[in-house]
Design a protein around this motif. Structure first.
Motif, PDB file in Angstrom:
ATOM      1  N   TYR A   1     -13.482 -54.159  -5.353  1.00 31.28           N
ATOM      2  CA  TYR A   1     -14.674 -54.796  -5.922  1.00 31.28           C
ATOM      3  C   TYR A   1     -15.976 -54.263  -5.327  1.00 31.28           C
ATOM      4  N   HIS A   2     -15.879 -53.319  -4.403  1.00 34.81           N
ATOM      5  CA  HIS A   2     -17.044 -52.680  -3.770  1.00 34.81           C
ATOM      6  C   HIS A   2     -17.948 -53.706  -3.092  1.00 34.81           C
ATOM      7  N   ASP A   3     -17.332 -54.501  -2.210  1.00 31.98           N
ATOM      8  CA  ASP A   3     -18.062 -55.518  -1.455  1.00 31.98           C
ATOM      9  C   ASP A   3     -17.805 -55.332   0.034  1.00 31.98           C
ATOM     10  N   LEU A   4     -18.835 -55.607   0.814  1.00 29.64           N
ATOM     11  CA  LEU A   4     -18.726 -55.646   2.267  1.00 29.64           C
ATOM     12  C   LEU A   4     -19.052 -57.073   2.690  1.00 29.64           C
TER      13      LEU A   4
ATOM     14  N   ARG B   1     -19.772 -64.128   6.913  1.00 31.92           N
ATOM     15  CA  ARG B   1     -19.503 -64.850   5.667  1.00 31.92           C
ATOM     16  C   ARG B   1     -20.484 -64.479   4.560  1.00 31.92           C
ATOM     17  N   THR B   2     -21.150 -63.374   4.705  1.00 26.44           N
ATOM     18  CA  THR B   2     -22.119 -62.929   3.713  1.00 26.44           C
ATOM     19  C   THR B   2     -21.530 -61.785   2.904  1.00 26.44           C
ATOM     20  N   ARG B   3     -21.491 -61.958   1.586  1.00 22.45           N
ATOM     21  CA  ARG B   3     -20.973 -60.926   0.682  1.00 22.45           C
ATOM     22  C   ARG B   3     -22.112 -60.000   0.283  1.00 22.45           C
ATOM     23  N   ILE B   4     -21.914 -58.698   0.501  1.00 25.86           N
ATOM     24  CA  ILE B   4     -22.938 -57.707   0.175  1.00 25.86           C
ATOM     25  C   ILE B   4     -22.295 -56.652  -0.718  1.00 25.86           C
ATOM     26  N   PRO B   5     -22.731 -56.527  -1.957  1.00 23.55           N
ATOM     27  CA  PRO B   5     -22.208 -55.457  -2.818  1.00 23.55           C
ATOM     28  C   PRO B   5     -22.637 -54.082  -2.279  1.00 23.55           C
ATOM     29  N   PHE B   6     -21.773 -53.087  -2.445  1.00 21.77           N
ATOM     30  CA  PHE B   6     -22.091 -51.741  -1.972  1.00 21.77           C
ATOM     31  C   PHE B   6     -23.389 -51.220  -2.591  1.00 21.77           C
ATOM     32  N   ASP B   7     -23.654 -51.550  -3.850  1.00 19.07           N
ATOM     33  CA  ASP B   7     -24.849 -51.042  -4.529  1.00 19.07           C
ATOM     34  C   ASP B   7     -26.148 -51.596  -3.925  1.00 19.07           C
ATOM     35  N   GLU B   8     -26.054 -52.706  -3.228  1.00 22.30           N
ATOM     36  CA  GLU B   8     -27.258 -53.329  -2.655  1.00 22.30           C
ATOM     37  C   GLU B   8     -27.548 -52.837  -1.237  1.00 22.30           C
ATOM     38  N   ILE B   9     -26.611 -52.128  -0.603  1.00 18.76           N
ATOM     39  CA  ILE B   9     -26.778 -51.688   0.776  1.00 18.76           C
ATOM     40  C   ILE B   9     -27.753 -50.534   0.842  1.00 18.76           C
ATOM     41  N   CYS B  10     -28.726 -50.659   1.729  1.00 17.83           N
ATOM     42  CA  CYS B  10     -29.729 -49.620   1.943  1.00 17.83           C
ATOM     43  C   CYS B  10     -29.392 -48.802   3.182  1.00 17.83           C
ATOM     44  N   ALA B  11     -28.993 -49.481   4.260  1.00 17.10           N
ATOM     45  CA  ALA B  11     -28.649 -48.791   5.509  1.00 17.10           C
ATOM     46  C   ALA B  11     -27.536 -49.568   6.188  1.00 17.10           C
ATOM     47  N   LEU B  12     -26.611 -48.818   6.816  1.00 17.09           N
ATOM     48  CA  LEU B  12     -25.496 -49.418   7.516  1.00 17.09           C
ATOM     49  C   LEU B  12     -25.292 -48.678   8.824  1.00 17.09           C
ATOM     50  N   GLU B  13     -25.287 -49.430   9.923  1.00 13.04           N
ATOM     51  CA  GLU B  13     -25.154 -48.829  11.252  1.00 13.04           C
ATOM     52  C   GLU B  13     -24.069 -49.569  12.006  1.00 13.04           C
ATOM     53  N   THR B  14     -23.128 -48.825  12.582  1.00 14.90           N
ATOM     54  CA  THR B  14     -22.084 -49.458  13.398  1.00 14.90           C
ATOM     55  C   THR B  14     -22.601 -49.598  14.826  1.00 14.90           C
TER      56      THR B  14
ATOM     57  N   LEU C   1     -19.192 -46.230   5.327  1.00 10.95           N
ATOM     58  CA  LEU C   1     -18.315 -47.217   4.690  1.00 10.95           C
ATOM     59  C   LEU C   1     -16.854 -46.782   4.724  1.00 10.95           C
ATOM     60  N   ALA C   2     -16.594 -45.480   4.572  1.00 13.68           N
ATOM     61  CA  ALA C   2     -15.219 -44.976   4.575  1.00 13.68           C
ATOM     62  C   ALA C   2     -14.587 -45.107   5.958  1.00 13.68           C
TER      63      ALA C   2
END
Length: 144
Positions: A122-125, A129-142, A89-90
């Motif tokens: 606000y800790h959102d990704l 057009r989909t808002r995903i709070p950081f606390d709900e993210i399980c895995a993130l891959e670029t 995320l950083a």
């Protein structure tokens, strides 16, 4: 065995056959009345209402659908997974294509698309057009 007054008040019309078999209806007098009393038939606009489906139990099918839904339990992230997610995320920039797995509505969802906004306040990704709070993210891959 019809009653004597069963046909009382009805006016009969003559049907002439022109040879085509269809027949044409022509009243004998100008004062010919309708053969069926006006109160017996339904108006045309109201006629279709009698064929509408009837739901005796309102909301029953929605309730059954909710009972059939399998709730996937949420699992907490390990310290290593949380650290990797924070680093990803950083380093994430706007326009980067990502594949994000997140928890929503009693189950995990995966979305692939461009990161349109990263809101550190606000800790959102936002993926497209989909808002995903950081606390709900399980895995993130670029991806790019």
């Amino acid at each position: 065995m019809a009653r004597e007054g069963a046909f009382e008040g009805l006016v009969w019309e003559e049907v002439h056959d022109d040879g085509d078999g269809a027949g044409a209806c022509c009243p004998e007098t100008e004062t010919a009345r309708r053969p069926v009393p006006a109160g017996l038939g339904r108006p045309h606009a109201d006629r279709a209402r009698q064929f509408m489906p009837f739901a005796a139990l309102r909301g029953y099918y929605e309730l059954v659908g909710e009972k059939e839904k399998v709730v996937e339990p949420r699992r907490p992230l390990s310290e290593e997974e949380a650290r990797e997610l924070t680093q990803t995320l950083a380093g994430l920039t706007r326009g980067t294509v990502v594949r994000c797995t997140y928890y929503e509505d009693d189950g995990y969802r995966t979305i692939t698309g461009a990161a349109s906004q990263i809101d550190m306040i606000y800790h959102d990704l936002w993926v497209v057009r989909t808002r995903i709070p950081f606390d709900e993210i399980c895995a993130l891959e670029t991806l790019s």
